[in-house]
Design an enzyme around this catalytic site. Structure first.
Site, PDB file in Angstrom:
ATOM      1  N   LEU A 115       0.856  -1.189   0.000  1.00  0.00           N
ATOM      2  CA  LEU A 115       0.000   0.000   0.000  1.00  0.00           C
ATOM      3  C   LEU A 115       0.891   1.238   0.000  1.00  0.00           C
ATOM      4  CD1 LEU A 115      -1.884  -2.303   0.763  1.00  0.00           C
ATOM      5  CD2 LEU A 115      -2.925  -0.834   2.486  1.00  0.00           C
ATOM      6  N   PRO A 117       1.833   5.241   0.097  1.00  0.00           N
ATOM      7  CA  PRO A 117       1.336   6.521   0.612  1.00  0.00           C
ATOM      8  C   PRO A 117       1.470   7.628  -0.426  1.00  0.00           C
ATOM      9  CG  PRO A 117       3.552   6.156   1.418  1.00  0.00           C
ATOM     10  CD  PRO A 117       3.166   4.904   0.646  1.00  0.00           C
ATOM     11  N   THR A 119       2.705  10.420   0.039  1.00  0.00           N
ATOM     12  CA  THR A 119       3.942  11.168   0.267  1.00  0.00           C
ATOM     13  C   THR A 119       5.166  10.522  -0.362  1.00  0.00           C
ATOM     14  OG1 THR A 119       4.114  10.038   2.400  1.00  0.00           O
ATOM     15  CG2 THR A 119       3.173  12.257   2.399  1.00  0.00           C
ATOM     16  N   ASN A 120       5.092   9.222  -0.708  1.00  0.00           N
ATOM     17  CA  ASN A 120       6.246   8.535  -1.277  1.00  0.00           C
ATOM     18  C   ASN A 120       5.876   7.646  -2.458  1.00  0.00           C
ATOM     19  OD1 ASN A 120       8.521   9.426   0.164  1.00  0.00           O
ATOM     20  ND2 ASN A 120       8.137   8.022   1.843  1.00  0.00           N
ATOM     21  N   GLY A 198      -1.221   6.181   6.393  1.00  0.00           N
ATOM     22  CA  GLY A 198      -1.987   6.663   7.533  1.00  0.00           C
ATOM     23  C   GLY A 198      -2.598   5.559   8.372  1.00  0.00           C
ATOM     24  N   CYS A 249       6.677  11.354   8.651  1.00  0.00           N
ATOM     25  CA  CYS A 249       6.378  11.199  10.073  1.00  0.00           C
ATOM     26  C   CYS A 249       7.603  11.459  10.942  1.00  0.00           C
ATOM     27  CB  CYS A 249       5.868   9.781  10.357  1.00  0.00           C
ATOM     28  SG  CYS A 249       4.322   9.383   9.536  1.00  0.00           S
ATOM     29  N   GLU A 339       1.323  15.617  16.255  1.00  0.00           N
ATOM     30  CA  GLU A 339       2.008  15.526  14.966  1.00  0.00           C
ATOM     31  C   GLU A 339       1.502  16.619  14.034  1.00  0.00           C
ATOM     32  OE1 GLU A 339       3.297  12.027  11.845  1.00  0.00           O
ATOM     33  OE2 GLU A 339       1.230  12.031  12.577  1.00  0.00           O
ATOM     34  N   LEU A 419       8.692   2.257   8.791  1.00  0.00           N
ATOM     35  CA  LEU A 419       9.204   2.187  10.154  1.00  0.00           C
ATOM     36  C   LEU A 419       8.197   1.526  11.089  1.00  0.00           C
ATOM     37  CD1 LEU A 419      10.667   5.807  10.378  1.00  0.00           C
ATOM     38  CD2 LEU A 419      11.927   3.703   9.919  1.00  0.00           C
TER      39      LEU A 419
END
Length: 468
Positions: A115, A117, A119-120, A198, A249, A339, A419
């Protein structure tokens, strides 16, 4: 309410899984040299500067978040992943322990659902792909809808690379029309899910009924004590915070600064390009970044300091690259202690190391438990004390957090784009997701001389005492 998966989507997933298993069967006899060669080819095809920068910038343009230079700078991760992968065995016997009579044999994990994200979209596929091909796995990538074209393009490059080398291109496939129901179906049918993204995505992966490696939310908190190199701490904090507009993150969210060096560090951060909000601007910023229910507003995530200021209603000078607020309160009602996923950081002042340890604990109760923290210090006692109490899986010492905790060429952390945050973060592992997580391992045990301590050794002072 989410809709049910359609019959067409079920058929799509079934066909992709079937093609993946056929491709895996075709490479099940590949030896270590063959998969290493494929990994190197993928590393070059996706990690060369021309290709990676092109697709990284495509990702920024498509999703509308992040910055073109910062996203392109993530290319080093592909090189690092390839380095780590090539240094390890992944086919056949990977370890022999003569003393314990144990031999370990690596085997594929199977078809992996990855999956991706938003952002990447350009980085996660090659990172996953290199580790996967090393272990003779197939991967079906499920992109985020906001970055679908970017992910598809990177996977296309990966497929073409395999095809040129005579390897079945269906080792890597990409969902063309992603949806939540289809992704759920994919996770239920795959052998393993890698969920980088997320919290809802990770929760869905763990609910799929199949094994999954997920990640937890971040809220990276840095301690700067009185022994810190102020210039280094300020520089690294800026580098970490501004990378890809703070989309990761791991970007520094909170700096806890010893009172004796607070003013000096704050000034150094301003010299590095920080914009320090006044009380009125801070109030406007909070209103812009969180909605009435306390959720982060998507339009302020991973955009420039100037854009955030504009949305909040004040002007940030063009030479400023990140925004700072001075903060005292910690807790759910104090939004800046959570965050931020942006170029905004909170500055806290502390008096004495016992106090900062309490603040660290309190911040991670708000969010980010299990992820990461860091410290700028040359006091080994301070470093050890923070490591002993911080509820995190990794702690960086005198390093730019977002450039270090997922692996760098100047530390020993395994290179990754995922991570694990341990039980704290609702994950099964605390580790950086890397090669070992992409394989099954058979333990072969041979007899050894008896290794049985005496009862007296085992029970110590309690041996032969009165029993109940």
């Amino acid at each position: 309410m989410a809709r049910d998966v359609t019959e067409e989507e079920k058929q799509t997933v079934a066909e992709m899984i079937a093609r993946a298993r056929t491709a895996m069967a075709a490479i099940e006899g590949y030896d270590q040299a063959q998969v290493d060669r494929l990994a190197q080819a993928l590393g070059w095809a996706t990690g060369n500067e021309k290709t990676f920068v092109r697709i990284a910038q495509m990702g920024v343009d498509e999703s509308g978040i992040g910055d073109r230079a910062g996203r392109a700078g993530k290319r080093f991760k592909i090189l690092g992943v390839l380095r780590d992968a090539l240094r390890q065995k992944s086919v056949g016997v990977i370890e022999v322990d003569e003393e314990k009579g144990i031999t370990k044999i690596a085997k594929p994990a199977g078809v992996i659902a990855s999956l991706i994200p938003t952002t990447n979209p350009e980085l996660t596929p090659p990172v996953t792909g290199i580790y996967a091909i090393k272990c003779r796995n197939a991967v079906i990538f499920s992109p985020h809808p906001r970055a679908r074209k970017t992910t598809f393009e990177m996977v296309r490059v990966m497929r073409e690379t395999l095809k040129k080398l005579g390897c079945p291109e269906d080792i890597f496939q990409c969902v063309e029309r992603p949806s939540i129901p289809l992704t759920g179906e994919l996770m239920a049918r795959a052998d393993l899910t890698l969920a980088t993204g997320g919290r809802p995505m990770v929760k869905a992966a763990y609910s799929s009924g199949k094994p999954a490696f997920g990640v937890g939310a971040g809220n990276a908190t840095m301690v700067i004590d009185e022994t810190a190199d102020i210039k280094e701490a300020a520089h690294n904090s800026r580098v970490s915070k501004t990378s890809d507009y703070g989309s990761g993150c791991s970007a520094d969210g909170n700096l806890l600064i010893d009172d004796r060096v607070y003013a000096a560090l704050r000034d150094a951060l301003v010299a590095e390009g920080g914009y320090l909000c006044n009380a009125q601007e801070k109030a406007l910023l909070e209103k812009a970044m969180w909605d009435a229910e306390g959720h982060r507003t998507i339009e302020t995530v991973a955009v420039s300091a100037q854009r955030i200021g504009e949305l909040a209603g004040f002007s940030v000078p063009p030479d400023r690259s990140f925004i700072m607020v001075e903060q005292e309160g910690i807790g759910p009602e104090h939004k800046f202690s959570s965050e931020k996923l942006s170029v905004v950081m909170a500055l806290y002042r502390y008096h004495g190391f016992d106090e900062v340890l309490d603040k660290v604990r309190a911040i991670y109760e708000v969010g980010g438990k299990g992820h990461s923290c860091g410290i700028y210090s040359f006091d080994d006692d301070h470093i050890a004390r923070l490591a002993a109490v911080a509820p995190v899986s990794r702690m960086m010492v005198r390093q730019p957090q977002s450039k270090a905790n997922a692996g760098s060429f100047t530390n020993g952390m395994p290179m990754t784009s995922s991570l694990g945050c341990g039980i704290w973060g609702g994950n099964i592992t605390n580790e950086n997701i890397s090669l070992k997580h992409y394989m099954n391992v058979t333990w072969v045990s041979r007899p050894i001389p008896e290794d049985r301590p005496s009862d007296a050794e085992l029970f110590g002072e309690f041996y032969n005492t009165e029993t109940l």
